[in-house]
Motif scaffolding. Sequence first.
Motif, short mmCIF file in Angstrom:
data_model
loop_
_atom_site.label_atom_id
_atom_site.label_comp_id
_atom_site.label_asym_id
_atom_site.label_seq_id
_atom_site.Cartn_x
_atom_site.Cartn_y
_atom_site.Cartn_z
N PRO A 54 9.33 -86.54 -12.37
CA PRO A 54 9.33 -87.97 -12.45
C PRO A 54 9.04 -88.60 -11.28
O PRO A 54 9.50 -88.20 -10.29
N GLY A 55 8.11 -89.74 -11.30
CA GLY A 55 7.84 -90.36 -9.94
C GLY A 55 6.89 -89.77 -9.00
O GLY A 55 6.27 -90.28 -7.93
N HIS A 56 6.37 -88.42 -9.56
CA HIS A 56 5.20 -88.01 -8.67
C HIS A 56 3.85 -88.46 -9.00
O HIS A 56 3.58 -88.90 -10.02
N GLU A 57 3.18 -89.13 -7.83
CA GLU A 57 2.07 -89.86 -8.03
C GLU A 57 0.93 -88.95 -7.93
O GLU A 57 0.83 -88.04 -7.11
N SER A 58 0.01 -89.33 -8.98
CA SER A 58 -1.24 -88.20 -8.99
C SER A 58 -2.36 -89.04 -9.02
O SER A 58 -2.58 -89.76 -10.09
N ARG A 59 -3.58 -88.60 -8.48
CA ARG A 59 -4.92 -89.08 -8.72
C ARG A 59 -5.38 -88.61 -10.06
O ARG A 59 -5.17 -87.22 -10.23
#
Length: 151
Positions: free
Chosen positions: A99-104
Motif C-alpha cells: 500500500p502506498g507504492h506510487e506507480s506510473r
Amino acid sequence: ASFEGSLAGEVMQERKFVRWDVAVVDHALGARIKWAKTKKPGRAIEKVHRVYDGDVSRLVDICRQCIVFEDVASLAECVEVMLSDDDVVIDRVKNRLRPGHESRLGYRDVTFNLRIVSEQVCDLGLEGHVCEVQLILREFAELKHKEGHKR
C-alpha cells in the motif's frame, strides 16, 4: 510446491498466459513458452549509465524471469517457498504491491534479487551471480504488455 495459481509464461506470439502445471506436462505447449533472455550488452551499458551513474556493480537484472500469478495467495505461496529455501539467498526485495507504492501506469509486482548457493552452484563458482525474479499478478502483466516496458 505446485503454485496452482501460477502461470508459466507467455506463449510466443499469442500474448496469452498458460498455467505452469499444464506447461510442464504438455511438452508441445512448453516448447512454445517465451522464457526470459539475458539482457543484451547494449541495453546493460545503457542502464548502467542512465540509471546507475556508471556503477556497474548495481546492475543485477542481466538474468531475469517473470512468474505470473492468478491471485495474491499463489504469489504469497511462492514468496514463502523462496524465503524458506536454504539454497536461495535473497539480496533485495522490491515490493511494488505494498500500500502506498506510487506507480506510473499502475504497474505493480514483487521483485527479488537472489542468488542460488547450492553445492553444485558453489562448485561452479557461480554463487555470486544475482538473478532477478519478478512475481506479478496477471492483471498487471497484461497492463505491462499493453503499455510496454517504459524506460
